[in-house]
Design a protein around this motif. Structure first.
Motif, PDB file in Angstrom:
ATOM      1  N   VAL A  23       0.844  -1.192   0.000  1.00  0.00           N
ATOM      2  CA  VAL A  23       0.000   0.000   0.000  1.00  0.00           C
ATOM      3  C   VAL A  23       0.882   1.247   0.000  1.00  0.00           C
ATOM      4  N   ARG A  24       1.937   1.233   0.775  1.00  0.00           N
ATOM      5  CA  ARG A  24       2.846   2.376   0.841  1.00  0.00           C
ATOM      6  C   ARG A  24       3.476   2.664  -0.517  1.00  0.00           C
ATOM      7  N   GLN A  25       3.921   1.619  -1.215  1.00  0.00           N
ATOM      8  CA  GLN A  25       4.525   1.788  -2.535  1.00  0.00           C
ATOM      9  C   GLN A  25       3.522   2.352  -3.540  1.00  0.00           C
ATOM     10  N   VAL A  26       2.295   1.836  -3.496  1.00  0.00           N
ATOM     11  CA  VAL A  26       1.259   2.331  -4.407  1.00  0.00           C
ATOM     12  C   VAL A  26       0.970   3.801  -4.122  1.00  0.00           C
ATOM     13  N   ALA A  27       0.880   4.158  -2.848  1.00  0.00           N
ATOM     14  CA  ALA A  27       0.622   5.549  -2.485  1.00  0.00           C
ATOM     15  C   ALA A  27       1.721   6.452  -3.024  1.00  0.00           C
TER      16      ALA A  27
END
Length: 68
Positions: free
Chosen positions: A19-23
């Motif tokens: 999720v962090r990478q996508v954000a």
């Protein structure tokens, strides 16, 4: 101990993103990514206690993610 993080480049990353990478890639906050998953706008899979988003889902939703 400080660790350096390489910039995320979707073309040289694994097939599943956190999720962090996508954000970071989509330039939105993590809560937005979670909300999109909850609303069915972004497909994700659960791996143990965390969510992962596929490269294909990134392309479908944000138009990013590099080549398949």
């Amino acid at each position: 101990m400080a660790t350096e993080h390489a910039a995320i480049n979707p073309s040289n990353r694994p097939e599943l993103f956190t999720v962090r990478q996508v954000a970071e890639l989509a330039n939105v906050c993590e809560r937005t990514v979670y909300r999109m998953i909850e609303d069915g706008q972004l497909r994700a899979v659960r791996v143990r206690n965390s969510l992962r988003i596929s490269r294909a889902a990134l392309r479908e939703t944000f138009g990013i993610g590099g080549e398949a």
